[in-house]
Design an enzyme around this catalytic site. Structure first.
Site, PDB file in Angstrom:
ATOM      1  N   GLU A 316      -2.757 -33.926  54.956  1.00  0.00           N
ATOM      2  CA  GLU A 316      -2.617 -35.139  55.766  1.00  0.00           C
ATOM      3  C   GLU A 316      -1.514 -35.002  56.826  1.00  0.00           C
ATOM      4  O   GLU A 316      -0.741 -35.917  57.065  1.00  0.00           O
ATOM      5  CB  GLU A 316      -2.345 -36.354  54.872  1.00  0.00           C
ATOM      6  CG  GLU A 316      -3.485 -36.641  53.913  1.00  0.00           C
ATOM      7  CD  GLU A 316      -3.256 -37.899  53.092  1.00  0.00           C
ATOM      8  OE1 GLU A 316      -4.205 -38.682  52.943  1.00  0.00           O
ATOM      9  OE2 GLU A 316      -2.124 -38.095  52.589  1.00  0.00           O
ATOM     10  N   ASP A 390      -9.909 -38.864  45.785  1.00  0.00           N
ATOM     11  CA  ASP A 390      -8.674 -39.612  46.047  1.00  0.00           C
ATOM     12  C   ASP A 390      -8.617 -40.934  45.284  1.00  0.00           C
ATOM     13  O   ASP A 390      -8.766 -42.001  45.886  1.00  0.00           O
ATOM     14  CB  ASP A 390      -8.536 -39.877  47.549  1.00  0.00           C
ATOM     15  CG  ASP A 390      -7.177 -40.461  47.922  1.00  0.00           C
ATOM     16  OD1 ASP A 390      -6.243 -40.376  47.103  1.00  0.00           O
ATOM     17  OD2 ASP A 390      -7.060 -41.000  49.033  1.00  0.00           O
ATOM     18  N   GLU A 418      -4.490 -48.644  44.442  1.00  0.00           N
ATOM     19  CA  GLU A 418      -4.728 -48.518  45.879  1.00  0.00           C
ATOM     20  C   GLU A 418      -6.163 -48.867  46.263  1.00  0.00           C
ATOM     21  O   GLU A 418      -6.403 -49.548  47.258  1.00  0.00           O
ATOM     22  CB  GLU A 418      -4.394 -47.097  46.322  1.00  0.00           C
ATOM     23  CG  GLU A 418      -4.669 -46.800  47.775  1.00  0.00           C
ATOM     24  CD  GLU A 418      -4.347 -45.358  48.150  1.00  0.00           C
ATOM     25  OE1 GLU A 418      -4.674 -44.973  49.278  1.00  0.00           O
ATOM     26  OE2 GLU A 418      -3.766 -44.636  47.311  1.00  0.00           O
TER      27      GLU A 418
END
Length: 730
Positions: A316, A390, A418
């Site tokens: 990332e 993820d 999340e």
């Protein structure tokens, strides 16, 4: 006057009984035992405590025991140096002559190692006593917390014979907490993917001001066996390694240490450039190696028991060794060599995807790390997310588990939700984690479960570990929602011993957090155990994933295609078209992600007919009219799964509403509100996704299965995060 006095007395009593519970005490509520029969048993079993304590950790354990017993028994328990009937004898062989003299404890103590403990009912010189014994001070601390749990959960203290020890060595909470920035004047830093306020670390006022919250945080972690805390975000700010911040981190570590918790830090690979003024951070450069060696030596002067680093590299946009043509092994080994003299470790994250968009992003971790097996130093641990993508509501386990027999592997779970509705939604995560832990990798044949890989039982790892991304913040109740606390608790319990069941853990948490009323425990436990499946159904059923809104990862966004990288869009992952839905990962027609799994899983996932429904669209592009096991078409079953998710939330609402008389008013009202929001979210997810997918399937939504409340344009413009803010302001 007498009547007024009686009235006031009754009013005070009622106010005490109905006092608001703000959630701050978590599961460490030491209220007096209400079961009179058990209370009598407890008092007769624990008439006095014999507990010599000379070290900080033993004194911490002694204080916790005194605090717990006085609350649970409703009176102080006498301390003594001599044994009598009804004594609770606590200590190690080194700290207690009485424990040292108990030869019958030695076989069990040999079994429990450095952090385990023994709780046993014994006869000593003709006197019936209870013993909490361990080899180390930390073991005593864990034993004390678990003895208190017996009382909190209304267990019998008769004929105790408990031998318990952790199955994983490093049991960490990873705080994705940021240092305060220019906009944070007067406030603590933010938390990436945090939903319970800001970071609890008040960096601006450290080391001078030590918040009492740090100690309560340490107590909570020690009570569930967590023995390490990574204090800062994996997307690290290099300033955390500056002298000023190391002094601050040392102050936190000083609070954590008596509770058996070591401090860790996330390190940024480019720190030699950004902090040290070097021109590069090449891991094979002599100047870079010296800079890190000096920095690590400096850290240990401030934090002598420093545990080591977590490193996120070449992922990332983060810098890493591949920027210099070096491998992950060469990057990790640089840290490992500098940490080794101090017995520190480096946890090198396997969450990687490079700047080139891959054919299948879910395959990259395996592709990059599997060839490097055996090339890492012994104190390097590869930190792998539970799934190959993820932290999705459901993924198959990462095929890296069991694929690196020469390199220690550790788990990375996400305690903060999340992708699962943040702190507001009731989603108990233990079933998600157990699904992964109990999965069989077949690395060495049947029985090579992920849990056994982590424990070093499949391949004899010298280091074992597990990490959970924390859901903790400055909110009074720590986690933003009372039921979110259950995930912190469950993570610690599973990190200690992965073989425990979701139901066992939920039962203990409910009793410790609310009450021991069976008519309350059973229905609440049931909605907790089914809550994750409900969330999967109304978010990403049948193996779908990454349907979330851009950036926030909250709320539906299956239409999301507005990112620079294709693999960060929903369309990349669900691949809806006129033919069907799902990502073809087979070897025959797809990108062969199935080839990263061992047989028989490889063959099972290759064949659409043998692939479990829950992973169907993870591994296959499925025709809208494909006949499912139920005999229904995929389109109809997709609709039904979304409806099951909504029905699941409605059931949670109904069950919780029936508990009004068994829960304090504040927590009852808080959860009523949270479940109302969750139902609205679930209905939005269902309607938005079905309307969007219908643009590809061109198939009707039968009237019997319900019609969406609005058109697709409405949902595409709706942002649930903004809607929540508006609703909270009303």
């Amino acid at each position: 006057m007498k009547k007024l006095f009686i009235f006031l007395s009754l009013w005070v009593c009622c106010m005490h009984l109905s006092r608001a519970e703000d959630g701050y005490r978590l599961w460490l509520r030491y209220d007096k035992v209400t079961n009179k029969v058990l209370l009598s048993q407890y008092k007769s079993t624990v008439k006095q405590v014999v507990f010599p304590a000379y070290s900080p950790t033993l004194m911490t354990a002694q204080g916790e025991l005194s605090r717990g017993l006085s609350g649970l028994l409703g009176a102080e328990v006498a301390k003594s140096e001599t044994v009598a009937a009804g004594s609770l004898v606590v200590g190690t062989i080194s700290s207690s002559k009485l424990i040292a003299a108990m030869a019958q404890l030695r076989p069990a103590l040999k079994e429990v190692g450095d952090e385990g403990y023994v709780i046993r009912s014994l006869s000593m010189n003709g006197k019936q006593v209870t013993v909490i014994a361990a080899n180390t001070d930390r073991g005593v601390l864990y034993g004390v917390f678990n003895f208190l749990k017996l009382l909190q959960t209304n267990k019998s203290l008769k004929a105790l014979s408990i031998v318990d020890y952790p199955h994983i060595q490093y049991r960490l909470l990873d705080h994705w907490d940021n240092l305060p920035g220019a906009r944070d004047a007067g406030k603590t830093g933010t938390v990436e993917r945090g939903y319970a306020g800001r970071t609890i670390w008040d960096w601006a006022n450290l080391p001078g001001a030590i918040s009492p919250r740090y100690k309560d945080y340490a107590r909570a972690n020690a009570s569930i066996g967590i023995n390490g805390a990574v204090l800062n975000n994996v997307n690290a700010n290099v300033q955390v390694l500056s002298k000023a911040y190391l002094i601050k981190a040392a102050a936190i570590a000083d609070v954590l240490r008596p509770y058996g918790i070591r401090g860790f830090l996330s390190a940024k690979f480019s720190a030699p450039i950004e902090l040290g003024g070097l021109k590069l951070s090449d891991p094979l450069d002599a100047g870079v190696i010296k800079w890190w060696t000096d920095k690590i030596n400096e850290i240990y002067t401030y934090i002598p028991d420093f545990g080591g680093f977590v490193v996120k590299a070449n992922s990332e946009g983060q810098p890493g060794p591949m920027d210099y043509g070096r491998s992950h092994a060469e990057g990790a080994n640089m840290f490992a060599e500098a940490l080794a003299p101090h017995k520190g470790i480096v946890m090198w994250r396997a969450f990687v995807y490079d700047n080139k968009v891959a054919e299948d992003r879910a395959m990259q971790a395996y592709q990059e790390f599997h060839p490097l097996d055996g090339k890492f130093k012994p104190n390097v641990v590869i930190q792998i997310k539970n799934g190959p993508l993820d932290f999705q509501p459901r993924e198959p386990f990462s095929p890296l588990f069991g694929a690196m027999p020469k390199t220690p592997e550790m788990m990375e779970f996400q305690v903060t939700k999340e992708y699962l509705g943040d702190a507001g939604n009731l989603v108990y995560l233990a079933p998600l984690w157990k699904e992964c832990l109990d999965a069989d990798t077949y690395a060495h044949g049947k029985g090579s479960t992920v849990a056994k890989v982590l424990e070093g039982k499949v391949d004899k790892y010298s280091v074992t570990g597990i990490a959970g991304v924390a859901n903790i913040g400055t909110d009074t109740n720590w986690c933003g929602n009372n039921f979110a606390q259950a995930n912190w608790y469950a993570y610690g319990r599973l990190a200690w011993r992965p073989e425990q069941t979701s139901a066992q853990i939920a039962d203990d948490w409910i009793r410790m957090t609310f009450n021991n009323d069976a008519s309350f425990i059973q229905p609440i436990k049931q909605i907790m155990l089914t809550s994750r499946e409900a969330a999967v159904n109304y978010m990403t059923p049948l193996g779908l994933n990454m349907l979330m809104a851009t950036a926030t990862h909250y709320g539906p966004g299956p239409w999301n295609n507005a990112r620079a990288r294709a693999d960060q869009t929903a369309l990349y992952h669900h691949r809806a078209d006129s033919i069907g839905l799902g990502f073809d990962r087979t070897g025959k027609t797809g990108f062969n992600a199935v080839g990263q799994y061992n047989p028989p899983l490889r063959d099972e996932y290759e064949n659409i007919k043998t692939t479990p429904d829950e992973y169907l669209m993870w591994f296959h592009h499925v025709s809208w009219n494909y006949k499912m096991r139920s005999g229904k078409t995929m389109w109809i079953e997709l609709i039904e799964h979304y409806n099951k998710g909504v029905s699941g939330v409605k059931n949670m609402q109904s069950v919780w509403a029936a508990q009004r008389s068994k829960v304090d008013a504040q927590r009852f009202a808080d959860e009523v509100h949270a479940l109302n929001v969750q139902l609205d979210d679930a209905e939005t997810w269902r309607d938005a996704c079905l309307l969007y997918f219908q643009t590809f399937s061109k198939l009707p939504i039968p009237d019997a299965l319900g019609k969406p409340a609005h058109n697709l344009d409405y949902y595409e413009k709706l942002h649930l995060v903004d809607k929540r803010k508006l609703d909270s302001e009303k």
